[in-house]
Design a protein around this motif. Structure first.
Motif, PDB file in Angstrom:
ATOM      1  N   MET A  82       1.912  56.851  -0.502  1.00 15.78           N
ATOM      2  CA  MET A  82       1.050  56.530   0.641  1.00 15.78           C
ATOM      3  C   MET A  82       1.931  56.206   1.838  1.00 15.78           C
ATOM      4  SD  MET A  82      -2.166  55.863   1.523  1.00 15.78           S
ATOM      5  CE  MET A  82      -3.313  54.991   0.503  1.00 15.78           C
ATOM      6  N   VAL A  84       1.776  54.604   5.749  1.00 19.19           N
ATOM      7  CA  VAL A  84       0.925  53.807   6.633  1.00 19.19           C
ATOM      8  C   VAL A  84       1.551  53.770   8.018  1.00 19.19           C
ATOM      9  CG1 VAL A  84      -0.216  51.593   7.008  1.00 19.19           C
ATOM     10  CG2 VAL A  84       0.233  52.379   4.668  1.00 19.19           C
ATOM     11  N   TRP A  86       0.842  52.545  12.156  1.00 18.86           N
ATOM     12  CA  TRP A  86       0.019  51.729  13.072  1.00 18.86           C
ATOM     13  C   TRP A  86       0.545  51.930  14.478  1.00 18.86           C
ATOM     14  CZ3 TRP A  86      -3.906  49.463  15.054  1.00 18.86           C
ATOM     15  CH2 TRP A  86      -3.770  48.466  16.000  1.00 18.86           C
ATOM     16  N   GLN A  93      -4.781  52.954  13.118  1.00 14.99           N
ATOM     17  CA  GLN A  93      -4.043  52.913  11.853  1.00 14.99           C
ATOM     18  C   GLN A  93      -4.329  54.217  11.121  1.00 14.99           C
ATOM     19  OE1 GLN A  93      -3.842  49.646   8.509  1.00 14.99           O
ATOM     20  NE2 GLN A  93      -5.643  50.914   8.134  1.00 14.99           N
ATOM     21  N   ARG A  95      -3.623  55.892   7.323  1.00 12.12           N
ATOM     22  CA  ARG A  95      -3.098  55.798   5.956  1.00 12.12           C
ATOM     23  C   ARG A  95      -3.180  57.196   5.360  1.00 12.12           C
ATOM     24  NH1 ARG A  95      -5.904  51.230   2.704  1.00 12.12           N
ATOM     25  NH2 ARG A  95      -7.810  51.921   3.706  1.00 12.12           N
ATOM     26  N   ARG A  97      -2.477  59.716   2.210  1.00 12.46           N
ATOM     27  CA  ARG A  97      -2.127  59.997   0.803  1.00 12.46           C
ATOM     28  C   ARG A  97      -1.326  61.276   0.759  1.00 12.46           C
ATOM     29  NH1 ARG A  97      -3.755  57.053  -2.972  1.00 12.46           N
ATOM     30  NH2 ARG A  97      -5.548  55.723  -2.607  1.00 12.46           N
ATOM     31  N   ASP A 172      -6.858  58.366   5.960  1.00 12.15           N
ATOM     32  CA  ASP A 172      -7.844  57.338   6.297  1.00 12.15           C
ATOM     33  C   ASP A 172      -7.491  56.860   7.699  1.00 12.15           C
ATOM     34  OD1 ASP A 172      -8.927  54.656   6.668  1.00 12.15           O
ATOM     35  OD2 ASP A 172      -9.468  54.718   4.547  1.00 12.15           O
TER      36      ASP A 172
END
Ligand SMILES: Cc1cc2nc3c(=O)[nH]c(=O)nc-3n(C[C@H](O)[C@H](O)[C@H](O)COP(=O)(O)O)c2cc1C
Length: 196
Positions: A82, A84, A86, A93, A95, A97, A172
């Protein structure tokens, strides 16, 4: 200036535009995402990495790493990971996969190494000791004086530069806004609005 995009067909390409910009602009906040993986005991591990290349068409994000680093063994054993990102500027944000592949040799590595070896980062990939090895003294600097390997007897180190390629599976996306937060889960072909 904050951009206010409305529809999936506006937001999706803008996500990839921002990723592409981040790979080129060292000041872009998405330049240094956190990459989370799973270790051999099934425990979470995470670290900051620099986003180096983005291929929106192929859905791939590329990073550089040391083939001897623990993350490489983790990702070779379990490719799902994952990322991430920001950005305070965007209030976004992301995210992501991914399924990771590590490329340690071959023409692509050779070509990139020609550039990296001229850069300040070259030493990282030529160090005698692999990343994460405990140093014998307390200086915290892994130079040849502190390394336990005697440089006089050590063979000339081959570089351990490797390419870490992350195939995007799902994203996401979360936008924080005073007018109301928005969140969506998207893949190549799908888009679902979620409760933020
Ligand atoms: C701003 C920043 C950028 C980094 N970029 C990278 C990178 O691109 N590749 C990398 O392997 N490590 C990078 N690192 C170091 C990793 O965060 C990590 O400490 C190191 O790779 C060892 O991780 P591992 O033990 O999980 O393999 C970076 C660290 C920081 C603080």
């Amino acid at each position: 200036m904050k951009i206010h995009l409305q529809t999936p067909s506006e937001i999706r390409p803008q996500i990839w535009i921002e990723l592409g910009r981040a790979s080129l602009d060292r000041h872009h906040e998405w330049r240094t995402p956190v990459l989370a993986s799973t270790d051999a005991d099934g425990l979470p591990d995470a670290r900051t990495v620099v986003l180096r290349q983005v291929d929106a068409g192929a859905g791939q994000l590329t990073f550089y790493t040391d083939s001897r680093s623990p993350k490489v063994a983790q990702l070779q054993a379990k490719s799902p990971a994952m990322l991430v990102f920001w950005s305070a500027r965007l209030s976004w944000q992301l995210r992501v996969r991914v399924a990771c592949t590590v490329i340690t040799a071959g023409p692509e590595v050779d070509v990139l190494w020609q550039g990296v070896k001229q850069s300040a980062a070259a030493g990282d990939y030529l160090s005698l000791l692999p990343p994460g090895v405990v140093l014998p003294q307390t200086s915290g600097k892994a130079n040849v004086e502190t390394a336990s390997v005697d440089p006089a007897n050590a063979p000339a180190p081959a570089h351990s530069f490797a390419i870490l390629r992350a195939q995007v599976l799902q994203m996401d996306w979360l936008e924080l806004s005073r007018e109301g937060h928005r969140r969506a889960q998207l893949s190549d072909t799908t888009w679902e609005w979620l409760t933020p």
